[in-house]
Design a protein around this motif. Sequence first.
Motif, PDB file in Angstrom:
ATOM      1  N   TRP A 230       0.828  -1.203   0.000  1.00 27.76           N
ATOM      2  CA  TRP A 230       0.000   0.000   0.000  1.00 27.76           C
ATOM      3  C   TRP A 230       0.870   1.263   0.000  1.00 27.76           C
ATOM      4  CZ3 TRP A 230      -4.103   2.395  -1.284  1.00 27.76           C
ATOM      5  CH2 TRP A 230      -4.522   3.567  -0.642  1.00 27.76           C
ATOM      6  N   THR A 231       1.935   1.276   0.810  1.00 26.52           N
ATOM      7  CA  THR A 231       2.802   2.457   0.833  1.00 26.52           C
ATOM      8  C   THR A 231       3.523   2.633  -0.502  1.00 26.52           C
ATOM      9  OG1 THR A 231       4.697   1.249   1.765  1.00 26.52           O
ATOM     10  CG2 THR A 231       3.176   2.261   3.320  1.00 26.52           C
ATOM     11  N   MET A 232       3.866   1.523  -1.165  1.00 28.38           N
ATOM     12  CA  MET A 232       4.516   1.620  -2.460  1.00 28.38           C
ATOM     13  C   MET A 232       3.551   2.091  -3.547  1.00 28.38           C
ATOM     14  SD  MET A 232       7.762   1.061  -2.183  1.00 28.38           S
ATOM     15  CE  MET A 232       7.524   2.059  -0.680  1.00 28.38           C
ATOM     16  N   ILE A 233       2.290   1.725  -3.421  1.00 26.67           N
ATOM     17  CA  ILE A 233       1.278   2.248  -4.355  1.00 26.67           C
ATOM     18  C   ILE A 233       1.175   3.762  -4.201  1.00 26.67           C
ATOM     19  CG2 ILE A 233      -1.205   2.310  -4.851  1.00 26.67           C
ATOM     20  CD1 ILE A 233      -1.257  -0.691  -4.196  1.00 26.67           C
ATOM     21  N   LEU A 234       1.196   4.225  -2.951  1.00 29.40           N
ATOM     22  CA  LEU A 234       1.166   5.671  -2.699  1.00 29.40           C
ATOM     23  C   LEU A 234       2.414   6.349  -3.256  1.00 29.40           C
ATOM     24  CD1 LEU A 234      -0.178   5.761   0.977  1.00 29.40           C
ATOM     25  CD2 LEU A 234      -1.435   6.323  -1.115  1.00 29.40           C
ATOM     26  N   LEU A 235       3.582   5.704  -3.074  1.00 28.90           N
ATOM     27  CA  LEU A 235       4.824   6.269  -3.610  1.00 28.90           C
ATOM     28  C   LEU A 235       4.769   6.321  -5.131  1.00 28.90           C
ATOM     29  CD1 LEU A 235       7.712   7.275  -2.921  1.00 28.90           C
ATOM     30  CD2 LEU A 235       8.491   4.927  -3.272  1.00 28.90           C
TER      31      LEU A 235
ATOM     32  N   LEU B  65       4.054   9.317 -10.163  1.00 26.55           N
ATOM     33  CA  LEU B  65       3.292   9.595 -11.385  1.00 26.55           C
ATOM     34  C   LEU B  65       2.894  11.063 -11.463  1.00 26.55           C
ATOM     35  CD1 LEU B  65       1.812   8.610 -13.932  1.00 26.55           C
ATOM     36  CD2 LEU B  65      -0.152   8.066 -12.461  1.00 26.55           C
ATOM     37  N   LEU B  66       2.397  11.602 -10.367  1.00 27.10           N
ATOM     38  CA  LEU B  66       2.025  13.019 -10.340  1.00 27.10           C
ATOM     39  C   LEU B  66       3.256  13.903 -10.526  1.00 27.10           C
ATOM     40  CD1 LEU B  66      -0.547  12.969  -7.381  1.00 27.10           C
ATOM     41  CD2 LEU B  66      -1.036  13.081  -9.838  1.00 27.10           C
TER      42      LEU B  66
ATOM     43  N   VAL C 189      12.226   9.292 -10.313  1.00 31.67           N
ATOM     44  CA  VAL C 189      12.711   7.959  -9.928  1.00 31.67           C
ATOM     45  C   VAL C 189      11.748   7.236  -8.994  1.00 31.67           C
ATOM     46  CG1 VAL C 189      15.128   8.646 -10.168  1.00 31.67           C
ATOM     47  CG2 VAL C 189      14.010   8.826  -7.927  1.00 31.67           C
ATOM     48  N   LEU C 190      10.731   7.935  -8.498  1.00 29.26           N
ATOM     49  CA  LEU C 190       9.875   7.361  -7.464  1.00 29.26           C
ATOM     50  C   LEU C 190       9.064   6.179  -7.976  1.00 29.26           C
ATOM     51  CD1 LEU C 190       8.620  10.641  -5.741  1.00 29.26           C
ATOM     52  CD2 LEU C 190      10.539   9.175  -5.078  1.00 29.26           C
ATOM     53  N   MET C 191       8.585   6.262  -9.221  1.00 28.99           N
ATOM     54  CA  MET C 191       7.810   5.141  -9.762  1.00 28.99           C
ATOM     55  C   MET C 191       8.653   3.882  -9.853  1.00 28.99           C
ATOM     56  SD  MET C 191       5.281   6.654 -12.728  1.00 28.99           S
ATOM     57  CE  MET C 191       6.384   7.883 -13.401  1.00 28.99           C
TER      58      MET C 191
ATOM     59  N   LEU D 200       3.184  13.459 -21.161  1.00 33.53           N
ATOM     60  CA  LEU D 200       2.146  12.439 -21.302  1.00 33.53           C
ATOM     61  C   LEU D 200       2.181  11.759 -22.668  1.00 33.53           C
ATOM     62  CD1 LEU D 200      -0.894  14.220 -19.599  1.00 33.53           C
ATOM     63  CD2 LEU D 200       0.321  12.193 -18.769  1.00 33.53           C
ATOM     64  N   SER D 201       2.606  12.506 -23.679  1.00 30.33           N
ATOM     65  CA  SER D 201       2.568  11.985 -25.051  1.00 30.33           C
ATOM     66  C   SER D 201       3.589  10.879 -25.294  1.00 30.33           C
ATOM     67  CB  SER D 201       2.792  13.126 -26.055  1.00 30.33           C
ATOM     68  OG  SER D 201       4.116  13.643 -25.929  1.00 30.33           O
ATOM     69  N   ASP D 202       4.648  10.840 -24.505  1.00 34.83           N
ATOM     70  CA  ASP D 202       5.672   9.812 -24.687  1.00 34.83           C
ATOM     71  C   ASP D 202       6.009   9.202 -23.334  1.00 34.83           C
ATOM     72  OD1 ASP D 202       7.530   8.175 -25.884  1.00 34.83           O
ATOM     73  OD2 ASP D 202       9.117   9.690 -25.920  1.00 34.83           O
ATOM     74  N   PHE D 203       4.986   8.735 -22.641  1.00 35.29           N
ATOM     75  CA  PHE D 203       5.163   8.226 -21.277  1.00 35.29           C
ATOM     76  C   PHE D 203       6.169   7.075 -21.237  1.00 35.29           C
ATOM     77  CE2 PHE D 203       4.069   5.374 -17.793  1.00 35.29           C
ATOM     78  CZ  PHE D 203       4.031   6.245 -16.721  1.00 35.29           C
ATOM     79  N   ILE D 204       6.009   6.081 -22.105  1.00 32.03           N
ATOM     80  CA  ILE D 204       6.881   4.900 -22.095  1.00 32.03           C
ATOM     81  C   ILE D 204       8.313   5.283 -22.471  1.00 32.03           C
ATOM     82  CG2 ILE D 204       7.317   2.631 -23.087  1.00 32.03           C
ATOM     83  CD1 ILE D 204       4.910   2.751 -21.235  1.00 32.03           C
TER      84      ILE D 204
END
Length: 389
Positions: free
Chosen positions: A102-107, A112-113, A123-125, A204-208
């Motif tokens: 759960w904490t990693m989902i929040l991280l 992402l934001l 690097v957080l994701m 957003l246009s080149d996320f990957i």
Amino acid sequence: METISTSSKGNRIRLLDILRGFAIIGTLGTNIWLFADPGAALSLLSLQEGIGTVDALVNGFLAIFTNGKFLGLLTIMFGIGLELKYQKAMRNGRPWLRMYIWTMILLGLDGLLHFIFVFEYDVLMSYAFTGIIVAFLVGLRHQTLNWIMAGAATIHILGLMLITVAWVWIMNDETILEEIIGLFQETEVVYTTGTYLEQVQFRLSDFIGLRFEAIAIICMNLFLYLLGIRLYRAGAFSQDEKGRAIRKRLMIWGLGLGIPLNALVFVPGNIFDLASRYLFAPVLSLGYIGLLAFLLEKNALKWILARFEMIGKTALSCYVLQNILGSILFYSWGFGLAPVGNVYQVLGAWVLITAIMMIVAQLFVNYFGVGPLEWIWRKCSNAPFKKVG
């Protein structure tokens, strides 16, 4: 002699806060070049162009000690943090996997934001994804963890060798190189002339594509997370003679091997460009752990170590803050200083943002005990589990 293990409150490992703050400042030391010249990301990986000039030598010297080294150090710190949370969960009978995932989902959401609204090289994701994997592994036997570390290191090194072959070919093929440079020039146009919303749309246009590094270093992250766990379990942060001996070895071998290995980036032919950031850098990261521990034990540089400690206690907030400040300073919707080619002006910006972080971190710790993002993250992390355990 200063204590390694505890802060003035006695419930934190002071050296870890210092290392965390040092890593945050060092991460800015790499990222500041991306802010200052958004279209010159290749220059972070290759120092061959302009070699021999004073600016190139200064930039190269800094690259030896900064580029990728703090990424490695921060990854090791995340591994140690995971181990501390695991031990606490075991002591208190808390549901480890549910809590940590759960904490990693929040991280990951925070990352992402951060990626969308602030900085494309977040690097957080990547840390969140790695953390979820390691959460399932942390309870395994030491021997099993050793095999997993060896496997992750092997995959990472083999992948790096293949990518290095492609990298050398690209850097020596003028046609392909010009196309890649052209793409980075488009990036520069977006960040030096575009509106804030256009920059958000660009990310957003080149996320990957913009997440390629974060994906490519997963095996390296996995190895370094587990290395952090093994270091902590081995007693590397204890105050006894064994802990001091481990830290001394980290300093001697980490600096002794790390500096000459990373200096190979100056070898012509681009052979060691990627290795310097993604293979040799963590060796020097270990040297930094030993060096800062040595300074703390010798009661040296007390003021600067105390500033590192404050930033370390507010690391997540300071990481996002430094990138917000870099965006305001260099991007078109802020002061619009980019592109900046003068190495000394870039270093001046690094010092300025670091000074602001030090002041803000001190204020937050003095008045609130933690940073704002740490407070929110802690509240959200604990909310679903208040009645558990």
